[in-house]
Design an enzyme around this catalytic site. Structure first.
Site, PDB file in Angstrom:
ATOM      1  N   GLU A  73      -0.042  53.391 -88.714  1.00 31.40           N
ATOM      2  CA  GLU A  73      -0.916  54.497 -88.314  1.00 31.40           C
ATOM      3  C   GLU A  73      -0.649  55.716 -89.190  1.00 31.40           C
ATOM      4  O   GLU A  73      -0.596  56.835 -88.706  1.00 31.40           O
ATOM      5  CB  GLU A  73      -0.648  54.894 -86.848  1.00 31.40           C
ATOM      6  CG  GLU A  73      -0.587  53.779 -85.877  1.00 31.40           C
ATOM      7  CD  GLU A  73      -1.984  53.337 -85.448  1.00 31.40           C
ATOM      8  OE1 GLU A  73      -2.065  52.460 -84.598  1.00 31.40           O
ATOM      9  OE2 GLU A  73      -2.973  53.867 -85.975  1.00 31.40           O
TER      10      GLU A  73
ATOM     11  N   LYS B 254       1.296  45.554 -83.118  1.00 28.03           N
ATOM     12  CA  LYS B 254       1.189  45.864 -84.558  1.00 28.03           C
ATOM     13  C   LYS B 254       2.532  46.401 -85.079  1.00 28.03           C
ATOM     14  O   LYS B 254       3.055  45.901 -86.072  1.00 28.03           O
ATOM     15  CB  LYS B 254       0.061  46.895 -84.790  1.00 28.03           C
ATOM     16  CG  LYS B 254      -1.302  46.399 -84.291  1.00 28.03           C
ATOM     17  CD  LYS B 254      -2.400  47.398 -84.489  1.00 28.03           C
ATOM     18  CE  LYS B 254      -2.322  48.638 -83.617  1.00 28.03           C
ATOM     19  NZ  LYS B 254      -2.588  48.416 -82.197  1.00 28.03           N
TER      20      LYS B 254
HETATM   21  N1  LIG Z   1      11.856  48.633 -77.816  1.00 23.51           N
HETATM   22  C1  LIG Z   1      11.041  48.019 -76.953  1.00 23.51           C
HETATM   23  N2  LIG Z   1      11.556  47.453 -75.838  1.00 23.51           N
HETATM   24  C2  LIG Z   1      10.749  46.824 -74.954  1.00 23.51           C
HETATM   25  N3  LIG Z   1       9.420  46.693 -75.110  1.00 23.51           N
HETATM   26  C3  LIG Z   1       8.849  47.239 -76.194  1.00 23.51           C
HETATM   27  C4  LIG Z   1       9.634  47.940 -77.167  1.00 23.51           C
HETATM   28  N4  LIG Z   1       8.796  48.374 -78.135  1.00 23.51           N
HETATM   29  C5  LIG Z   1       7.554  47.968 -77.790  1.00 23.51           C
HETATM   30  N5  LIG Z   1       7.586  47.279 -76.629  1.00 23.51           N
HETATM   31  C6  LIG Z   1       6.441  46.642 -75.975  1.00 23.51           C
HETATM   32  O1  LIG Z   1       5.905  45.678 -76.883  1.00 23.51           O
HETATM   33  C7  LIG Z   1       4.505  45.688 -76.864  1.00 23.51           C
HETATM   34  C8  LIG Z   1       3.944  45.884 -78.277  1.00 23.51           C
HETATM   35  O2  LIG Z   1       4.256  47.206 -78.704  1.00 23.51           O
HETATM   36  P1  LIG Z   1       3.857  47.741 -80.144  1.00 23.51           P
HETATM   37  O3  LIG Z   1       4.450  49.092 -80.275  1.00 23.51           O
HETATM   38  O4  LIG Z   1       4.227  46.728 -81.153  1.00 23.51           O
HETATM   39  O5  LIG Z   1       2.274  47.814 -80.015  1.00 23.51           O
HETATM   40  P2  LIG Z   1       1.220  48.463 -81.020  1.00 23.51           P
HETATM   41  O6  LIG Z   1       0.155  47.443 -81.206  1.00 23.51           O
HETATM   42  O7  LIG Z   1       1.889  48.952 -82.257  1.00 23.51           O
HETATM   43  O8  LIG Z   1       0.712  49.663 -80.135  1.00 23.51           O
HETATM   44  P3  LIG Z   1       0.108  51.081 -80.614  1.00 23.51           P
HETATM   45  O9  LIG Z   1      -1.165  50.785 -81.345  1.00 23.51           O
HETATM   46  O10 LIG Z   1      -0.142  51.803 -79.330  1.00 23.51           O
HETATM   47  O11 LIG Z   1       1.111  51.724 -81.469  1.00 23.51           O
HETATM   48  C9  LIG Z   1       4.080  46.775 -75.897  1.00 23.51           C
HETATM   49  O12 LIG Z   1       3.742  46.148 -74.678  1.00 23.51           O
HETATM   50  C10 LIG Z   1       5.331  47.630 -75.708  1.00 23.51           C
HETATM   51  O13 LIG Z   1       5.418  48.117 -74.399  1.00 23.51           O
END
Ligand SMILES: Nc1ncnc2c1ncn2[C@@H]1O[C@H](COP(=O)(O)OP(=O)(O)OP(=O)(O)O)[C@@H](O)[C@H]1O
Length: 586
Positions: A497, A373
C-alpha cells in the site's frame, strides 16, 4: 537451588573476568585482615601501656600501618569493583539486547516490546548490584566473622560460647522474616516490569490517547498497578521496620550480656581489661557482617529473580538462520508452492495457495482487507514460516539461503512506512552498507518526489524526524520509505500500500518514478486502490484463504467476477450517495 544456579550462569555470561574477581577477593581479604587485626593490636597497645607504664610506640606504629594498608586496599578495591561492575553491565546489556533484536517476530506478537526492554535495563542492573553493593562486604564480612570468632575462642572460649548462644537465638528469629522479604521483593520486581511495560506503551501512543480523550481512563488503569505496587512496598517497609529494631536490640542485648560476663571475668582476674576491650571490638566484627548478610541474601534473592527473567529471554530461540547459501536474487522467479499458513492454530490465513511470480515483472495482489496481502510479504521476508508448503526462488528453497543475505536483497516499503528517530539521512541509509554521496541521495529523493521538501529544510538531510517520524506527514514518511528502497536498489521490491497516504498528484508522480524502478527487478505490490495496479504484468486475486484468479487487469475483468466487483465497487459511489460529478453539478 536452580534459580541460584541461573544467577551464577548469568554472572559468568556477563564475563566479569576471573582475574579481576580474584584481585577484588584479594583486596577484600586485605581490608578484612586490617579489621581483624585492629582489636588485637588495640589490646596489645592498652595492655603493654598498663604493664610497662611507658608509651608503646612500636604497637602504635604497627596499628597505624595496618589501618593505612587496610584503607588503601579498600579504596583500590572500590575502584576495581566499579570497573568490573561497569564492564559486566555493558557486556550483559549488549548480549541481552543482541538476543532481543534477533528474536523472531512471533516473540513480539506475544510479548510487548517493553518486556525485553525492562530485562535489558532493570534486571541487568539488579543482577549487577550483587557485585557493586554486596560482593566485597560479603567476602570481607565472611572473613572477618570467621577469623574474629577463632580469635575470640582463643582469647576466652567461655565468653565466646555465651556469644554463640545469643547469636543463634537472633538468627532463628530473623531468618523467617528475611525469607518473607525476599518473596515480597520478587513480586515487586514482577509488578514493576508490568507497570513499565504499560506506561511505555501508553506514552508511545500519546496522540491516540489524546485524540480519544483517554487520558483519565489511562490514569485509572495505571492506578491499579500503582496501588498494587504501593501495597507490596508497604508490606516490605513493615517487615523491614520490624527487622531494624530486632537487629538493634540484638546488638544491644549481646553487648550487655558480654559486658556483664566480661566485667565479672576481669574482676576475677581471668582476663585483662585489654582482652575485654578487644572482645567488644571483635563483637562488632561479628554483628555487623551478620546484619550485612541479611541484606546480601535479600539482594541475592532479588538478583536470582532477575537472572531467571534474563535467562528466560536468553533461552528463547532466535530467528532460524540455518541457510548459508548466498544466491543472487536478480533474475530469479519466486514460487509460493502449496502454502498453508496460520498465525494462530486453527485460524488459517491461507489454506492452500500456489503463486508463481516471474522474474523482473510487476505482480500485484488484490483482495479485501484482511485477505492476507501483507501476510504474503511477511512470509517472503521470512518473518514467519509457512505451516505447510514451501517458497522457492529459482529452484532453491528460500530457507537454504542465508537470512541476512536474503533480506538484504529485498526492498520493503511497509504499509505504515514507519521511521526511526534520528535524521532523514539516517532513515534513508538504514541498513545500507555502501557509502552514498549526498548527490546520490538527492537523486533518489527526486524520484520519490521529496527533493524539494528536504532541500528547503534548514538542516536538509540532517533534519531530525522525531520519534517514529512524528515530525513528518504520512505522505512524507512514505516517500522517505520509497526513496530508501530506491537507494537500496534491490532485485526484489515489496510495496505494501506504498502510495496510500499520498494525494493524487504526488501519487501519479511516484507511479512514474516507480515504473522506472520496476525495470530489471521483481516488484510485488499490495494495494487497495486498484488504479495503482492496472498496469501490473500479473494481478493475483485473494479471497477466503485462496487464490481465486490471476491474470492482467483486462483478462480478470472478463473472467473473474469477484475482481470485476472489486473494481466496480471502487468506481461507483456508496449506495444512495451521489457521484462526485453529480455533487458538483447539483
Ligand atoms: N501478527 C498477527 N497475529 C495474528 N493475526 C494476524 C497478524 N497479522 C495479521 N493477522 C491476521 O491475518 C489476516 C491477514 O492479515 P493481512 O494484514 O495479511 O491482510 P491484508 O490483506 O494485508 O489486509 P489490509 O489490506 O487491511 O492491509 C487478518 O485476518 C489479520 O487479522
Amino acid at each position: 537451588m536452580k534459580k541460584y544456579r541461573r544467577l551464577f550462569k548469568i554472572i559468568a555470561y556477563a564475563n566479569p573476568g576471573k582475574g579481576l574477581l580474584f584481585l577484588i577477593a584479594l583486596l577484600s581479604i586485605m581490608g578484612a585482615l586490617s579489621s581483624v587485626l585492629f582489636p588485637i593490636l588495640t589490646q596489645r597497645l592498652i595492655d603493654s601501656f598498663s604493664d610497662a607504664q611507658t608509651f608503646p610506640t612500636e604497637w602504635l606504629l604497627i596499628l597505624i600501618g595496618v589501618l593505612t594498608a587496610g584503607s588503601v586496599a579498600s579504596g583500590f578495591n572500590f575502584y576495581m569493583i566499579g570497573k568490573v561492575a561497569n564492564r559486566m553491565l555493558v557486556n550483559l546489556r549488549s548480549k541481552v539486547l543482541a538476543k532481543s533484536i534477533y528474536l523472531p517476530i512471533r516473540y513480539y506478537d506475544k510479548n510487548p516490546s517493553a518486556e525485553p526492554a525492562s530485562r535489558i535495563v532493570n534486571d541487568t542492573e539488579v543482577i549487577n548490584s550483587v557485585l557493586t553493593d554486596h560482593f566485597e562486604p560479603f567476602i570481607s564480612g565472611m572473613l572477618t566473622l570467621v577469623s574474629s570468632l577463632i580469635i575470640l575462642w582463643v582469647l576466652d572460649w567461655q565468653l565466646t560460647a555465651v556469644l554463640f548462644v545469643t547469636l543463634i537465638i537472633a538468627f532463628v528469629i530473623t531468618v523467617p522474616i528475611a525469607a518473607k522479604l525476599s518473596v515480597l521483593s520478587k513480586s515487586i520486581q514482577e509488578k514493576e516490569a508490568h507497570f513499565l511495560s504499560f506506561i511505555t506503551e501508553r506514552l508511545s501512543q500519546i496522540r491516540l490517547i489524546k485524540a480519544c480523550t483517554a487520558e483519565s481512563s489511562s490514569l485509572t488503569d495505571s492506578k491499579q498497578s500503582l496501588q498494587q505496587l504501593y501495597d507490596l512496598g508497604q508490606k516490605e517497609v513493615k517487615i523491614a521496620a520490624i527487622m531494624a529494631p530486632i537487629a538493634g536490640m540484638t546488638i544491644v542485648a549481646t553487648l550487655i550480656i558480654i559486658l556483664a560476663f566480661g566485667a565479672a571475668r576481669v574482676s576475677q582476674g581471668v582476663i585483662t581489661m585489654g582482652t575485654l576491650m578487644a572482645f567488644i571490638l571483635y563483637l562488632f566484627n561479628i554483628v555487623f557482617p551478620l546484619i550485612q548478610f541479611t541484606y546480601f541474601f535479600a539482594a541475592f534473592n532479588k538478583a536470582a529473580g532477575a537472572a531467571e527473567r534474563v535467562d528466560e529471554l536468553l533461552d528463547e530461540t532466535e530467528e532460524s538462520s540455518d541457510g548459508t547459501q548466498e544466491l543472487s536474487l536478480a533474475g530469479q522467479s519466486i514460487h509460493f508452492q502449496n502454502i498453508k499458513f496460520e498465525y494462530e492454530k486453527g485460524r488459517p490465513v491461507f489454506s492452500d495457495i500456489d503463486i508463481q511470480i516471474p522474474a523482473n515483472k510487476v505482480v500485484a495482489f488484490v483482495g479485501e482487507s484482511g485477505a492476507g496481502k501483507s501476510t504474503l510479504f511477511s512470509l517472503l521476508l521470512r518473518y514467519y514460516a509457512p505451516s505447510k508448503g514451501r517458497i522457492l526462488v529459482g529452484n532453491e528453497l528460500i530457507n537454504n539461503l542465508s537470512l541476512h543475505k536474503w533480506r538484504q536483497q529485498i526492498g520493503y516499503v511497509a504499509q505504515d512506512a514507519p521511521l526511526l528517530s534520528g535524521s532523514i539521512r539516517n532513515n534513508l541509509l538504514l541498513g545500507t552498507e555502501k557509502p552514498l554521496s549526498d548527490e546520490e541521495i538527492f537523486d533518489a529523493l527526486k524520484l520519490a518526489q521529496l527533493e524539494e521538501f528536504v532541500a528547503q529544510l534548514p538542516k536538509g538531510l540532517d533534519t531530525e524526524v522525531g520519534e517514529r517520524g512524528v515530525k513528518l506527514s504520512g505522505g512524507q514518511k512514505q516517500r522517505v520509505a520509497i526513496a530508501r528502497a530506491m537507494l537500496q536498489d534491490n532485485p526484489i521490491l515489496l510495496c505494501d500500500e506504498a502510495t496510500s497516504n499520498l494525494d493524487s498528484a504526488t501519487e501519479y508522480k511516484i507511479q512514474v518514478a516507480m515504473n522506472q524502478l520496476k525495470n530489471n527487478r521483481t516488484t510485488l505490490v499490495a494495494a487497495h486502490r486498484l488504479s495503482t495496479v492496472l498496469e501490473a504484468d500479473k494481478i493475483i486475486v485473494l479471497k477466503e484463504q485462496k487464490v481465486i484468479g490471476e491474470g492482467t487487469h483486462q483478462e480478470l475483468m472478463v473472467k473473474e467476477p469477484y475482481y470485476r466487483e472489486l473494481v466496480e465497487q471502487q468506481l461507483k459511489p456508496f449506495e444512495g450517495e451521489d457521484t462526485l460529478s453529480e455533487k458538483i453539478s447539483a
